[in-house]
Design an enzyme around this catalytic site. Structure first.
Site, PDB file in Angstrom:
ATOM      1  CG  LEU A 146     -19.232  -1.321 -10.313  1.00 43.24           C
ATOM      2  CD1 LEU A 146     -17.922  -0.748  -9.802  1.00 43.24           C
ATOM      3  CD2 LEU A 146     -18.983  -2.142 -11.583  1.00 43.24           C
ATOM      4  CE  LYS A 147     -28.371   1.453  -8.516  1.00 45.01           C
ATOM      5  NZ  LYS A 147     -28.597   1.979  -9.859  1.00 45.01           N
ATOM      6  CB  ILE A 157     -46.906   7.477 -24.182  1.00 43.42           C
ATOM      7  CG1 ILE A 157     -46.577   8.322 -25.407  1.00 43.42           C
ATOM      8  CG2 ILE A 157     -46.503   6.034 -24.456  1.00 43.42           C
ATOM      9  CD1 ILE A 157     -47.434   8.032 -26.641  1.00 43.42           C
ATOM     10  CB  SER A 203     -45.976   6.882 -17.062  1.00 40.52           C
ATOM     11  OG  SER A 203     -45.010   7.207 -18.024  1.00 40.52           O
ATOM     12  NE  ARG A 205     -29.660   4.945 -14.092  1.00 44.28           N
ATOM     13  CZ  ARG A 205     -30.738   5.519 -14.621  1.00 44.28           C
ATOM     14  NH1 ARG A 205     -31.736   4.777 -15.040  1.00 44.28           N
ATOM     15  NH2 ARG A 205     -30.825   6.818 -14.710  1.00 44.28           N
ATOM     16  CG  HIS A 211     -35.636  10.034 -24.144  1.00 49.73           C
ATOM     17  ND1 HIS A 211     -35.801   8.937 -23.325  1.00 49.73           N
ATOM     18  CD2 HIS A 211     -36.247   9.734 -25.302  1.00 49.73           C
ATOM     19  CE1 HIS A 211     -36.475   8.011 -23.984  1.00 49.73           C
ATOM     20  NE2 HIS A 211     -36.763   8.469 -25.186  1.00 49.73           N
TER      21      HIS A 211
HETATM   22  N1  GLN Z   1     -47.196   3.297 -21.031  1.00 50.70           N
HETATM   23  C1  GLN Z   1     -45.808   3.319 -20.685  1.00 50.70           C
HETATM   24  C2  GLN Z   1     -45.458   4.689 -20.108  1.00 50.70           C
HETATM   25  O1  GLN Z   1     -46.060   5.640 -20.518  1.00 50.70           O
HETATM   26  C3  GLN Z   1     -44.934   3.057 -21.864  1.00 50.70           C
HETATM   27  C4  GLN Z   1     -43.490   2.954 -21.479  1.00 50.70           C
HETATM   28  C5  GLN Z   1     -42.585   2.560 -22.605  1.00 50.70           C
HETATM   29  O2  GLN Z   1     -42.902   2.720 -23.745  1.00 50.70           O
HETATM   30  N2  GLN Z   1     -41.416   2.047 -22.308  1.00 50.70           N
HETATM   31  O3  GLN Z   1     -44.570   4.813 -19.281  1.00 50.70           O
HETATM   32 ZN    ZN Z   2     -42.134   4.386 -25.052  1.00 49.21          ZN
END
Ligand code: GLN
Ligand code: ZN
Length: 758
Positions: A18-19, A435, A437, A519, A698
């Site tokens: 389906l994906k 954070i 990545s 997804r 996002h």
């Molecule tokens: N350390 C992860 C990143 O920066 C944290 C991902 C997350 O919070 N879902 O992608």
């Molecule tokens: Zn996060």
């Protein structure tokens, strides 16, 4: 005769057919008609599979091209006015527009379906919302099933759950007021199903698992009185509950004018007797005895004993089913060719679970001897699992035994640590960081894929990843951040990466579960005692640190997130498993510290989603979840700085627990709420340091310096600036380098400007 049935089958397809069809259609590679043909083939295949598994009553209406709640919105014609629906049959364009947005309209919101990892499309309600049958899809699917010789039980989301899970888009409006408008349309749907000779409708009311106010409960009485089949011919109703005990509503539910109830005996085994007592003689009771939320093979002998006990009271009125829809379970274990055969024998995916239901039905109807061999096989598999040396690691168990209060305690309190850490790192006010990545470029993905396939050797892969680390460090130097990260290029997924290096985890090839729309996620299977044979991240971080004089944060996934995003063993409490994970992470933290890494981040994005559905159970969860985090993070010296990260900011109801975790620094997501969600931390007088996100990762939109400065100024009004960090909302892996560089340069500039002001 006890009847077997299924509440819902996974629709994504054993190989994610389906994906593929959906994404091909969205790309324009196939047209709508071709998509519909492929979807119909899948439905047919799923129906036949269920029949072959031996299920008596097979569901229809559980299929959705995107989401079952969106299907209800479409069936009920409850399209938000902003989409200009008109009064015709709702077509696929509009359906996908609601799910995915258009050039002019944002998509409808998406949120988690109870405590699962499935996300549904949130209905939008205001005083003008009206309902009508606006789609004939459901009725067509009934006809499709009939053409195969299957008389399906139709699955609908119940009116209360449908309203409850929606949101009001108008202040002061109460969505429950729509019930009176909604019920006639439900009646009309039921009448139409009756005219198609549908005998049973399963009406899902999982909202009953939540803490409910009285008006919603009266709404339930009102609704089912209105849907009772007097006058017009209507199908029989099986009201389905799942995910939690509903015995607090037992009397009310027994009295509802429906023809049967379904209760979840996997999540809430104790509720059986309360329901059996004085159960109305005219009603079916369906027992969800096979776990629809996990991947373990059932203990059939034990299940049969429970059913036999219920049969004494219920006789013919006993139905047998999985605990909930199998939507949350992978499709077919048979496709797993690489899984270790010993572990495979302990597992059951959807198809196997239906076979278990069917075996139990046979056992009840024909006596235990008719299923003797299968019972024995199940008992043997359980026993082998219990006794298998690969499930038990004496070293780990002994360490668990030896755990004391001290292990979840840093040496000194935060105030002392803060001074020592400041002496060591000499941060400016409002230190800047990210954070974890950095962009996962196509090159990185290709290198990883090639390495997995064996096309790229160890050394070449190492070099490719080191080049990415060099790039990330150089860019961070240029941007001028205060605390660096290595960028996580080597990680495909924050749980899988660690799971693959820990003993006690297994991985599937096709164990996909739908997350939302097209997804899927493939949760690893945590089957045995967790043990870390060797360091998991030290080489990468140490290499990154060798390239710069700025501190590089070590980056780990926390025990609760490891737990929440895996299929977890069911032979010991989750709290024990969490502690084992915590010990493994604690060892990694110690190794990082020994390697000279002074700042270590332990991500816990799934901490909040572990909260039980009922508030009464929150404290128990929070107690062990906080302890697990503390065990993972407390083995370090005072001047080692522990960070944690959570990708949301609705903490108000659990702030004491968050503070109890004791991370020196927490980073959270606050940019979309324009810092409003930080207020709670201020009111609570959150004691430790905190980095409220100023950049919404996002969105492809790059914020201006001034916007971020404004957010930081707002943060300073709530939290003492000495406690504040400056960072994006979350990791940057989905963004591109040019966006990231510009956004972070502006973020650093915003921090500089604010420093000059304070
Ligand atoms: N350390 C992860 C990143 O920066 C944290 C991902 C997350 O919070 N879902 O992608
Ligand atoms: Zn996060």
């Amino acid at each position: 005769m006890a009847l077997t049935h299924n509440l819902g089958f996974p629709r994504i397809g054993a190989r994610r057919e389906l994906k593929q069809a959906l994404e091909a259609c969205w790309r324009g590679d196939i047209d709508e008609q071709q998509l519909q043909i492929r979807a119909a083939e899948l439905r047919k295949h799923h129906w036949i599979t269920q029949r072959e598994a031996g299920i008596d009553l097979i569901p229809a209406g559980d299929f959705a091209l995107y989401d079952q709640m969106l299907n209800m919105t479409t069936l009920l014609g409850a399209v938000p006015a902003r989409f200009n629906a008109g009064s015709d049959e709702i077509g696929l364009d509009l359906y996908f527009a609601m799910a995915r947005g258009t050039a002019s309209q944002p998509a409808m919101e998406m949120t988690k379906w109870f405590d699962t990892n499935y996300h549904y499309i949130v209905p939008e309600f205001d005083a003008h919302t009206r309902f009508r049958i606006a789609s004939s899809k459901l009725f067509r699917e009934v006809a499709e099933a009939k053409a195969l010789g299957i008389s399906p039980k139709v699955v609908l989301i119940g009116p209360l759950t449908y309203l409850y899970l929606g949101k009001e888009t108008e202040p002061g409006f109460n969505r429950l007021d729509l019930l009176a408008h909604l019920l006639p349309v439900y009646r009309e749907i039921l009448a139409r199903l009756a005219s198609l000779d549908v005998e049973w409708v399963q009406i899902d009311e999982p909202f009953l698992a939540l803490d409910l106010e009285d008006d919603w409960l009266s709404g339930l009485d009102q609704a089912y009185a209105a849907l009772a089949g007097t006058g017009t011919k209507l199908p029989k109703l099986l009201l389905a509950t799942y995910f939690e005990a509903v015995d607090n509503h037992a009397a009310r539910l027994k009295n509802l004018p429906v023809d049967g109830l379904h209760i979840d005996l996997c999540r809430a085994p104790d509720q059986l007797d309360i329901f059996l007592e004085g159960y109305p003689t005219g009603k079916v009771l369906s027992l969800g005895i096979i776990d629809g939320r996990n991947v373990w093979r059932a203990d059939l002998a034990q299940a049969l004993a429970i059913l036999a006990h219920a049969q004494l009271t219920l006789g013919e009125r006993l139905w047998i089913a999985p605990s909930c829809s199998l939507l949350h379970c992978p499709v077919d274990l048979e496709l797993e060719t690489r899984l270790d055969s010993e572990i495979k024998n302990w597992l059951a995916f959807s198809v196997q679970k239906l076979k278990e239901v069917s075996i139990l039905g046979q056992g009840l109807n024909q006596g235990e001897n008719a299923i003797r061999e299968k019972l024995d096989a199940s008992t043997r598999a359980r026993q082998e699992r219990r006794e298998s040396p690969r499930n038990h690691n004496p070293v780990m168990q002994e360490r668990l035994q030896r755990l004391t209060q001290n292990d979840s305690q840093r040496t000194s309190p935060f105030e002392v640590r803060q001074v020592l850490q400041q002496q060591r790192f000499q941060f400016p006010d409002l230190p800047t960081t990210t954070i974890g990545s950095f962009p996962q470029t196509p090159e990185i993905r290709q290198a990883r894929a090639a390495f997995r396939k064996g096309e790229l050797g160890n050394l070449q892969y190492l070099e490719a990843m080191r080049r990415e680390i060099q790039l990330a460090i150089r860019k961070q130097e240029e941007i001028g951040l205060d605390v660096f990260v290595h960028g996580e290029a080597e990680r495909n997924d924050m749980v899988e990466y660690f799971g693959e290096q820990l003993c006690g985890y297994a991985f599937t090839e096709n164990g996909w579960v739908q997350s939302y729309g097209s997804r899927c996620v493939k949760p690893p299977i945590l089957y045995g005692d967790i043990f870390r044979p060797e360091p998991m991240t030290v080489d990468w971080i140490q290499y990154a640190q060798s390239l710069t004089t700025k501190p590089v944060k070590g980056m780990l996934t926390g025990p609760i997130t490891m737990l929440m995003w895996s299929f977890v063993r069911d032979d010991q409490p989750r709290s024990t498993t969490a502690l084992q994970l915590a010990l493994a992470i604690r060892d990694e933290v110690a190794d990082l510290e020994r390697a000279g890494i002074g700042i270590i981040q332990i991500d816990e994005p799934a901490f909040r989603e572990g909260l039980p559905l009922k508030k009464a159970n929150w404290n128990e969860y929070l107690k062990w979840a906080v302890e697990a985090f503390r065990v993972s993070s407390s083995g370090v010296k005072d001047d080692t700085q522990i960070h944690t990260h959570m990708c949301y900011s609705e903490f108000n109801d659990i702030l004491p627990a968050i503070a109890d975790m004791g991370a020196d620094v927490i980073t959270i997501e606050t940019s979309r709420s324009r810092m409003e969600l930080l207020d709670g931390f201020g009111q609570f007088k959150y004691p430790n340091e905190i980095g409220p996100g100023v950049y919404d990762i996002h969105s492809p939109r790059i914020p201006e310096t001034g916007e971020m400065l404004e957010l930081l100024e707002k943060a300073c009004q709530v939290i003492n600036s000495k406690q504040l960090w400056v960072n994006p909302d979350c990791g940057l892996k989905t963004r591109s380098w040019p966006e990231v560089v510009t956004a972070l340069e502006r973020m650093v500039e915003a921090a500089r400007q604010l420093r000059a002001q304070i």
